[in-house]
Design an enzyme around this catalytic site. Structure first.
Site, PDB file in Angstrom:
ATOM      1  CG  HIS A 180      11.156 -32.385  19.745  1.00 48.77           C
ATOM      2  ND1 HIS A 180      10.499 -33.291  20.537  1.00 48.77           N
ATOM      3  CD2 HIS A 180      11.007 -32.831  18.482  1.00 48.77           C
ATOM      4  CE1 HIS A 180       9.991 -34.258  19.797  1.00 48.77           C
ATOM      5  NE2 HIS A 180      10.289 -34.002  18.533  1.00 48.77           N
ATOM      6  CG  ASP A 218      13.326 -27.142  28.706  1.00 45.60           C
ATOM      7  OD1 ASP A 218      13.450 -27.741  27.617  1.00 45.60           O
ATOM      8  OD2 ASP A 218      13.741 -27.603  29.788  1.00 45.60           O
TER       9      ASP A 218
HETATM   10  P1  ADQ Z   1      15.589 -32.348  26.597  1.00 44.61           P
HETATM   11  O1  ADQ Z   1      16.261 -31.028  26.542  1.00 44.61           O
HETATM   12  O2  ADQ Z   1      16.477 -33.528  26.664  1.00 44.61           O
HETATM   13  O3  ADQ Z   1      14.546 -32.555  25.410  1.00 44.61           O
HETATM   14  P2  ADQ Z   1      13.443 -32.962  28.649  1.00 44.61           P
HETATM   15  O4  ADQ Z   1      12.141 -32.663  28.054  1.00 44.61           O
HETATM   16  O5  ADQ Z   1      13.563 -32.566  30.075  1.00 44.61           O
HETATM   17  O6  ADQ Z   1      14.673 -32.264  27.947  1.00 44.61           O
HETATM   18  O7  ADQ Z   1      13.666 -34.515  28.506  1.00 44.61           O
HETATM   19  C1  ADQ Z   1      14.708 -35.127  29.111  1.00 44.61           C
HETATM   20  C2  ADQ Z   1      14.461 -36.635  29.230  1.00 44.61           C
HETATM   21  O8  ADQ Z   1      15.693 -37.210  29.609  1.00 44.61           O
HETATM   22  C3  ADQ Z   1      13.450 -36.980  30.304  1.00 44.61           C
HETATM   23  O9  ADQ Z   1      12.742 -38.123  29.922  1.00 44.61           O
HETATM   24  C4  ADQ Z   1      14.319 -37.260  31.534  1.00 44.61           C
HETATM   25  O10 ADQ Z   1      13.803 -38.234  32.407  1.00 44.61           O
HETATM   26  C5  ADQ Z   1      15.599 -37.768  30.901  1.00 44.61           C
HETATM   27  N1  ADQ Z   1      16.745 -37.298  31.722  1.00 44.61           N
HETATM   28  C6  ADQ Z   1      17.229 -36.047  31.838  1.00 44.61           C
HETATM   29  N2  ADQ Z   1      18.275 -36.002  32.687  1.00 44.61           N
HETATM   30  C7  ADQ Z   1      18.450 -37.261  33.122  1.00 44.61           C
HETATM   31  C8  ADQ Z   1      19.368 -37.864  34.023  1.00 44.61           C
HETATM   32  N3  ADQ Z   1      20.312 -37.178  34.662  1.00 44.61           N
HETATM   33  N4  ADQ Z   1      19.249 -39.194  34.228  1.00 44.61           N
HETATM   34  C9  ADQ Z   1      18.283 -39.909  33.595  1.00 44.61           C
HETATM   35  N5  ADQ Z   1      17.400 -39.393  32.735  1.00 44.61           N
HETATM   36  C10 ADQ Z   1      17.480 -38.091  32.505  1.00 44.61           C
HETATM   37  C11 ADQ Z   1      14.100 -31.800  24.268  1.00 44.61           C
HETATM   38  C12 ADQ Z   1      13.684 -30.352  24.531  1.00 44.61           C
HETATM   39  C13 ADQ Z   1      12.614 -30.305  25.597  1.00 44.61           C
HETATM   40  C14 ADQ Z   1      11.421 -31.188  25.186  1.00 44.61           C
HETATM   41  C15 ADQ Z   1      11.896 -32.572  24.776  1.00 44.61           C
HETATM   42  C16 ADQ Z   1      10.760 -33.411  24.165  1.00 44.61           C
HETATM   43  O11 ADQ Z   1      14.808 -29.573  24.934  1.00 44.61           O
HETATM   44  O12 ADQ Z   1      12.169 -28.985  25.812  1.00 44.61           O
HETATM   45  O13 ADQ Z   1      10.530 -31.314  26.267  1.00 44.61           O
HETATM   46  O14 ADQ Z   1      12.923 -32.498  23.796  1.00 44.61           O
HETATM   47  O15 ADQ Z   1      10.139 -32.743  23.118  1.00 44.61           O
END
Ligand code: ADQ
Length: 467
Positions: free
Chosen positions: A155, A363
């Site tokens: 991921h 990311d």
């Molecule tokens: P993350 O690093 O957690 O995931 P991301 O893909 O942005 O990053 O996903 C975050 C999730 O958490 C989103 O659904 C978002 O809505 C939620 N989220 C984040 N901050 C929040 C907040 N303050 N309040 C509520 N919800 C929040 C890892 C990898 C990424 C990859 C994903 C999926 O680092 O690059 O996209 O896995 O594979």
């Protein structure tokens, strides 16, 4: 039909919508064939107790979890996974703690996972392992005699070979990755790094169509960019909680344009750089003062890793100084909140915002970028300012792509986004939304599992590796 077995560090009940798009999508595939989801319970075992297996049934899906003892939690989870692999895979060698001997705990927990999982497996299961915590799992399962097909999805990003090679034991780690039948990455760039690594460090030979001969076996590698459950996200956007949030934000900020940032509080997300770019925007473009407000929500994350407390303090101090220098009695430039927003309300906040700032330094994909686009009103959509270093940038070409290290350039792009005429916003959004729909989470699941289904079973001639 083969049964699907999903293995990931954390397990979510797919029936709970709060679990989010990935859990929902995997849950759907698991529901269809009946399946097993195995991982860490998120709990610590008392004292030196042997790991306890907890089994629950969620409809046709079996959820099986184990606890970790404190020593394993410290070395496997906090130490090796989040103190070595996470920083290095995000190109931050400076933050990696190589010398603490965490690798033993990492190996031990992967062995324990393999031993616990093996008795639950059926002969024609298809196993799909997720993320950086579990790279050696296939090799550990093979060592115990597991012959089922095993796929792996990373991921987070995979850095270029020379960065990977800085990890003591990188050859062991990457040999572990080559024990899978299919290895999936978020982007073409990550996939290319993998191909270059196995060619230069392990003399891999291409076998055509994404296949490689390496360590005397055949594996398949490819880019499978993760998507959103667009339909599900749209229905959350239309539901009362999100609508109520939207109305409230629109009322509250009727005289101003809203910018939004939603992230886990992590150094990879480029939060201080984003604040500096916003400060630059206010300094260079005085008309944005009083008229733009940035809402930054950063959810608490991995607070037991020291690099995370440093980033928290830096962010708090930047927000304080921007508000101190530019704020007025009736206008705060930045509203920063260190918390998680309920998933049901998040789309309302996205929809009320004119601009989203998604500016990670690195990311894997970044699902916030996709969620923001999915929540927009196509008739009056907001603009996505996206880092070129997010995996999502390979797909979302019509966003305003920025280099988050370039403060002035990012401030300029934010200014363009704030001023973008309606027609251009619509055109860009339409193109982006099409991409979102074409490559949604179901497409991601189906295409990965299709490749894994086609992969030769171990029994039919692909020997396994011993680490
Ligand atoms: P993350 O690093 O957690 O995931 P991301 O893909 O942005 O990053 O996903 C975050 C999730 O958490 C989103 O659904 C978002 O809505 C939620 N989220 C984040 N901050 C929040 C907040 N303050 N309040 C509520 N919800 C929040 C890892 C990898 C990424 C990859 C994903 C999926 O680092 O690059 O996209 O896995 O594979």
């Amino acid at each position: 039909m083969s049964r699907l077995v999903v293995v990931s560090n954390r397990v979510a009940d797919p029936r709970k919508t709060a679990a989010g798009g990935l859990a929902v999508a995997l849950g759907e595939v698991l529901n269809n064939s009946g399946g097993l989801w195995f991982g860490w319970s998120g709990k610590l075992a008392e004292g030196d107790a042997q790991p306890q297996l907890h089994v629950h049934h969620a409809g046709p899906v079996t959820l099986a979890t184990v606890d970790l003892n404190k020593e394993d939690y410290d070395s496997f989870y906090v130490g090796y996974s989040n103190g070595v692999l996470w920083p290095v895979f995000h190109y931050r060698l400076d933050l990696a703690d190589f010398d603490a001997g965490y690798i033993e705990g990492y190996r031990r927990v992967n062995q324990m996972f393999a031993k616990t999982l093996l008795p639950m497996l059926q002969p024609d299961d298809i196993i799909w392992v997720h993320d950086y915590h579990l790279i050696p799992l296939a090799a550990e399962l093979r060592a115990l005699g597991c012959t089922q097909r095993i796929g792996y999805f990373l991921h987070i990003p995979l850095p270029p070979p020379l960065i990977l090679a800085a990890i003591p034991g990188h050859d062991w780690l990457m040999k572990g990755l080559c024990s899978y039948d299919v290895v999936g990455f978020q982007s073409q760039a990550d996939h290319e790094h993998f191909c270059r690594y196995i060619q230069s460090e392990a003399h891999a030979q291409s076998a055509g169509e994404g296949r490689w001969r390496v360590f005397n076996r055949t594996i398949h590698a490819g880019a499978y960019p993760i998507g959103l459950d667009v339909q599900e996200f749209r229905s959350v956007t239309e539901a009362p909680e999100a609508r109520e949030m939207y109305e409230r934000m629109k009322r509250e900020y009727s005289r101003r344009k809203l910018l939004v940032g939603v992230d886990r509080l992590d150094y990879s997300k480029g939060l201080p750089q984003r604040m500096r770019a916003f400060r630059e925007l206010l300094a260079r473009y005085p008309e944005t003062r009083q008229s733009a407000t940035l809402i930054q929500i950063a959810s608490p994350s991995r607070e037991d890793v020291s690099a995370y407390t440093d980033i928290l303090h830096e962010l708090e101090s930047l927000c304080g100084s921007i508000n101190g220098n530019y704020g007025e009695l009736d206008w705060m430039p930045v509203r920063y909140m260190h918390r998680t927003v309920a998933r049901a309300r998040l789309p309302g906040l996205y929809r009320a915002s004119r601009v989203a700032l998604v500016t990670p330094l690195r990311d894997g994909m970044n699902l916030v970028a996709k969620e923001f686009l999915a929540a927009q009103d196509p008739e009056d959509p907001g603009v996505l300012v996206l880092s070129r270093f997010a995996g999502a940038a390979e797909q979302l070409k019509e966003a305003l792509l920025v280099n988050p290290y370039d403060t002035e350039g990012t401030a300029h792009a934010i200014h363009l986004a704030l001023q973008m005429p309606l027609e251009e916003r619509r055109e860009r959004h339409e193109a982006l939304f099409k991409t979102l729909q074409r490559t949604d989470v179901h497409w991601w699941c189906d295409s990965f599992l299709h490749t894994l289904g086609q992969a030769e079973a171990e029994e039919s001639g692909t020997p396994w590796l011993r680490l």
